[in-house]
Write an enzyme that holds these catalytic residues in place. Structure first.
Site, mmCIF file in Angstrom:
data_model
loop_
_atom_site.group_PDB
_atom_site.id
_atom_site.type_symbol
_atom_site.label_atom_id
_atom_site.label_comp_id
_atom_site.label_asym_id
_atom_site.label_seq_id
_atom_site.Cartn_x
_atom_site.Cartn_y
_atom_site.Cartn_z
ATOM 1 N N HIS A 200 8.376 6.079 24.428
ATOM 2 C CA HIS A 200 8.399 4.684 23.993
ATOM 3 C C HIS A 200 7.868 4.554 22.566
ATOM 4 O O HIS A 200 8.469 3.875 21.726
ATOM 5 C CB HIS A 200 7.543 3.826 24.928
ATOM 6 C CG HIS A 200 8.014 3.830 26.346
ATOM 7 N ND1 HIS A 200 7.257 3.325 27.386
ATOM 8 C CD2 HIS A 200 9.163 4.289 26.905
ATOM 9 C CE1 HIS A 200 7.919 3.452 28.518
ATOM 10 N NE2 HIS A 200 9.078 4.036 28.257
ATOM 11 N N SER B 287 14.706 4.883 27.835
ATOM 12 C CA SER B 287 13.760 3.837 27.443
ATOM 13 C C SER B 287 13.298 3.989 25.998
ATOM 14 O O SER B 287 12.950 2.999 25.343
ATOM 15 C CB SER B 287 12.549 3.827 28.389
ATOM 16 O OG SER B 287 11.930 5.090 28.428
#
Length: 208
Positions: A182, A129
């Site tokens: 992230h 991610s």
């Protein structure tokens, strides 16, 4: 579609948007297939690879895990949630060329890992991610850095479609979500856009 020009100012032979699209699908698709192959092996080993190659924050041997943690996932559902955005964003970045794709991917990968290593939680971190956020942030900011109208239009469209994922860079109470990965990936994408803009702006050397 704006292409990276050859030294002579024109795209090289066969360096068309269609050709880049085909190569992009091949490269990004192959990377995603690799992730699924690794996940299948990981499942067969009861996810023991995560304990060995997942990123362990603030540990000396965890520094090397920066190179491996995006290749691993907590489970198949985790990988599936990353698959579609990784393909879409990776493909769109690749349309600007292999060098651009590698730069954006590498910056997202490394900065995401570094941020997790420094400020990550106590648990082992795995997942691609951070790459998703890095490629997305690269696509969002490069048009403004390059002052390219079509890239700005693409940024607006992508923000309207996927902008809500940016909430993932905020600290969260869900301990199983690495907002640090992230955030680091997003920072890496911005860095890549700035680096590539600097290279585009340099004049070519002329020999006498």
């Amino acid at each position: 579609m704006v292409l990276d020009a050859s030294p002579g100012g024109r795209p090289g032979p066969g360096d068309t948007t269609a050709a880049r699209a085909r190569r992009g699908l091949l490269v990004v698709g192959s990377f995603v297939v690799l992730l699924y192959l690794i996940e299948l092996v990981n499942i067969a080993l009861f996810h023991s690879l995560n304990r060995t190659f997942g990123l362990r924050p603030r540990s000396a041997d965890g520094i090397l895990d920066i190179l491996t943690f995006p290749l691993l996932h907590a489970n198949l559902t985790h990988l599936m949630s990353n698959t579609l955005p990784l393909i879409i964003f990776g493909f769109l970045v690749f349309l600007s060329g292999l060098r651009v794709f590698i730069t954006a991917l590498a910056a997202s990968w490394l900065v995401s890992g570094i941020v997790v290593w420094f400020i990550g939680g106590s648990s082992v971190t795995v997942g691609a991610s951070g790459l998703v956020f890095g490629l997305f942030s690269f696509l969002l900011v490069r048009g403004f850095v390059n002052r390219s109208w079509w890239q700005i239009v693409l940024s607006v469209v992508l923000f309207m479609a996927y902008g809500s994922i940016l909430f993932g860079i905020l600290p969260t109470v869900a301990s199983f979500v690495s907002w640090q990965a992230h955030l680091g990936g997003a920072i890496g994408g911005v860095i890549a856009a700035l680096l590539l803009s600097g290279r585009r702006g340099r004049p070519a050397a002329v020999g006498r």
